[in-house]
Write an enzyme that holds these catalytic residues in place. Structure first.
Site, mmCIF file in Angstrom:
data_model
loop_
_atom_site.group_PDB
_atom_site.id
_atom_site.type_symbol
_atom_site.label_atom_id
_atom_site.label_comp_id
_atom_site.label_asym_id
_atom_site.label_seq_id
_atom_site.Cartn_x
_atom_site.Cartn_y
_atom_site.Cartn_z
ATOM 1 N N ARG A 38 0.824 -1.220 0.000
ATOM 2 C CA ARG A 38 0.000 0.000 0.000
ATOM 3 C C ARG A 38 0.850 1.259 0.000
ATOM 4 O O ARG A 38 0.459 2.266 -0.585
ATOM 5 C CB ARG A 38 -0.944 -0.011 1.199
ATOM 6 C CG ARG A 38 -2.049 -1.023 1.008
ATOM 7 C CD ARG A 38 -3.235 -0.708 1.884
ATOM 8 N NE ARG A 38 -4.377 -1.463 1.463
ATOM 9 C CZ ARG A 38 -5.129 -2.202 2.283
ATOM 10 N NH1 ARG A 38 -4.846 -2.280 3.558
ATOM 11 N NH2 ARG A 38 -6.158 -2.857 1.805
ATOM 12 N N LYS A 212 -20.333 -15.263 -1.553
ATOM 13 C CA LYS A 212 -21.757 -14.952 -1.420
ATOM 14 C C LYS A 212 -22.354 -14.192 -2.591
ATOM 15 O O LYS A 212 -21.769 -13.228 -3.069
ATOM 16 C CB LYS A 212 -21.950 -14.096 -0.176
ATOM 17 C CG LYS A 212 -21.730 -14.850 1.117
ATOM 18 C CD LYS A 212 -21.963 -13.876 2.209
ATOM 19 C CE LYS A 212 -22.045 -14.496 3.571
ATOM 20 N NZ LYS A 212 -22.123 -13.401 4.558
ATOM 21 N N GLY A 367 -9.728 -8.452 -2.694
ATOM 22 C CA GLY A 367 -8.532 -9.030 -2.071
ATOM 23 C C GLY A 367 -8.174 -10.419 -2.561
ATOM 24 O O GLY A 367 -7.017 -10.707 -2.850
ATOM 25 N N GLY A 390 -13.598 -3.067 -1.157
ATOM 26 C CA GLY A 390 -14.958 -2.562 -0.955
ATOM 27 C C GLY A 390 -15.274 -1.404 -1.891
ATOM 28 O O GLY A 390 -16.363 -1.340 -2.470
HETATM 29 P P1 AMP Z 1 -15.512 -13.177 -1.081
HETATM 30 O O1 AMP Z 1 -14.935 -12.617 0.188
HETATM 31 O O2 AMP Z 1 -16.985 -13.087 -1.168
HETATM 32 O O3 AMP Z 1 -14.810 -12.678 -2.318
HETATM 33 O O4 AMP Z 1 -15.248 -14.704 -1.019
HETATM 34 C C1 AMP Z 1 -13.983 -15.254 -0.971
HETATM 35 C C2 AMP Z 1 -14.045 -16.570 -0.289
HETATM 36 O O5 AMP Z 1 -14.952 -17.410 -0.962
HETATM 37 C C3 AMP Z 1 -12.719 -17.282 -0.280
HETATM 38 O O6 AMP Z 1 -12.262 -17.369 1.036
HETATM 39 C C4 AMP Z 1 -13.046 -18.652 -0.866
HETATM 40 O O7 AMP Z 1 -12.455 -19.686 -0.140
HETATM 41 C C5 AMP Z 1 -14.541 -18.723 -0.736
HETATM 42 N N1 AMP Z 1 -15.131 -19.639 -1.727
HETATM 43 C C6 AMP Z 1 -14.946 -19.627 -3.054
HETATM 44 N N2 AMP Z 1 -15.582 -20.632 -3.657
HETATM 45 C C7 AMP Z 1 -16.208 -21.314 -2.680
HETATM 46 C C8 AMP Z 1 -17.033 -22.471 -2.668
HETATM 47 N N3 AMP Z 1 -17.338 -23.132 -3.794
HETATM 48 N N4 AMP Z 1 -17.505 -22.912 -1.473
HETATM 49 C C9 AMP Z 1 -17.194 -22.256 -0.339
HETATM 50 N N5 AMP Z 1 -16.432 -21.137 -0.294
HETATM 51 C C10 AMP Z 1 -15.934 -20.680 -1.445
#
Ligand code: AMP
Length: 411
Positions: A38, A212, A367, A390
């Protein structure tokens, strides 16, 4: 309307306060910087200001000290690292002073003593609750240190804080730093903001992943009006597959978002946007590094006790072909649980595919996807890696970022 840039201003002999993002990870006791990315990201702006003979004041937050001074979150360790980086980058020793409080008499006195080409780093802004409360009196005190305000902290531009928004009401000119400008140019171009010259080259695709659906709904809605195709992977894909009627075993699902996911699929169809979901999967018998795995393909029911933790090889092939044929690519979110080597292949393959498309404008944000391109060793082959997780998501959602809106417009 484009915003004023630091390059539009005469900085010579002026007190220039740059809101930077020095929110660097520290060792447990707070004494060592474990990753200085950063600080490096904002060096071009700092160097520019010094070369143009500014009296430079740098302000940042670090961590979440919750409005109270706390040695664990002090910016003091940044002083030495900044000196070192400036020394390497400029090739001469730069005087970097430290103010133990970001406002008040000492900060004011140190700021008065600054000479052109010197730097004063202020202590953590968030040691004062007024920073996050966007308190006008506090913003005014910060503003009193400078004649020109520059915001280079894209990562906090989605927050209306005293140092990102409030301060702009008390200075004559509020400009974007070089890093901020770069972020706005790349992300803005992808969204077709600005004049016709900035329309994203087609085909424009976006790859979205991560855990999510709920985190990405706003982005999907906004991008549906702009992209030719959406490629969906990661945990969020399974809420969509569920909405299509597939039984997804123990895969991640947001039960309360299934209906909305179905609605998105219908919207995409109505708009003629291709919505690509994984057609095969790496299934695991449990969420563990040494889980048993199998490849499952097709639209039939998953074995009831298994969960999908990565996209499968056929999906990788389809996604790679889409990526190879695109001219603008925006990627946010991993394709699977890439932290575990058994489930990293999909994300790594996407990272390589994006990097291999040399003719396209490629933008990676968030990230985890940034970590994935770094892990794959292809970060330098991406057109733009966004520094604000974000903030870049909110920008892609089409939201106005208060820290950007508050900057002075170019006349
Ligand atoms: P996000 O913070 O929403 O970008 O999500 C990132 C996280 O999603 C990472 O820590 C991944 O391990 C998790 N992730 C990605 N694919 C899957 C999956 N098929 N099932 C569970 N977790 C997942």
């Amino acid at each position: 309307m484009p915003k004023l840039s630091i390059r539009d201003l005469d900085l010579k002999n002026k007190h220039v306060l740059i809101r930077v993002d020095f929110n660097v990870p520290l060792s447990e006791d707070g004494s060592e910087i474990t990753d200085d990315t950063r600080i490096r990201e904002t060096l071009p702006t700092i160097r520019y200001a010094l070369e143009h003979k500014a009296k430079l004041i740098l302000a940042s937050h670090l961590g979440r000290p919750k409005g109270k001074p706390n040695g664990k979150y002090s910016l003091r360790p940044v002083v030495d690292r900044l000196r070192l980086l400036l020394d390497h980058s400029i090739g001469e020793k730069i005087n970097v002073a430290f103010a133990p409080d970001c406002v008040g008499e000492i900060a004011e006195e140190l700021s008065r003593q600054l000479e052109s080409g010197q730097v004063l780093l202020l202590e953590n802004l968030r040691f004062h609750p007024e920073e996050e409360a966007n308190d006008p009196a506090f913003a005014k005190k910060l503003a009193s240190l400078c004649e020109i305000y520059v915001n280079d902290a894209f990562g906090t531009a989605h927050r209306a804080h005293a140092s990102t928004e409030g301060i702009t009401h008390h200075v004559k000119q509020a400009a974007a730093g070089l890093l901020m400008e770069k972020e706005l140019n790349y992300l803005g171009r992808a969204l077709g903001l600005g004049d016709s010259a900035t329309v994203p080259a087609k085909p424009f695709i976006s790859i979205l992943g991560g855990a999510k659906v709920s985190d990405k709904i706003g982005v999907i809605e906004n991008l549906l009006g702009k992209v030719d195709a959406l490629l969906i992977g990661g945990g969020m894909a399974y809420t969509f597959l569920k909405a299509k009627g597939q039984n997804i075993g123990k895969s991640l699902v947001e039960a309360d978002k299934v209906e909305l996911a179905g609605e998105m699929l219908r919207k995409a169809e109505a708009k003629g946007v291709r919505f690509l979901l994984p057609t095969d999967h790496v299934l695991a018998d449990r969420f563990a590094p040494d889980a048993a795995t199998q490849i499952f393909s097709g639209t039939g029911d998953f074995p009831a006790e298994w969960m999908a933790l990565d996209i499968g090889p056929e999906t990788v092939k389809t996604f790679a072909a889409e990526i190879a044929g695109a001219s603008t690519i925006v990627w946010n979110g991993p394709m699977g649980v890439f932290e575990l080597p058994k489930f990293a292949a999909g994300t790594t393959a996407v990272a390589h595919a994006v990097a291999d498309n040399k003719g396209a404008v490629t933008v990676v944000g968030g990230g985890d996807s940034v970590a994935a391109v770094q892990q794959a060793g292809v970060a330098s082959e991406i057109s733009h890696i966004s520094t604000g997780g974000g903030a870049s998501l909110e920008f892609l959602e089409g939201k106005k970022l208060p820290g950007v809106e508050a900057l002075t417009e170019k006349s």
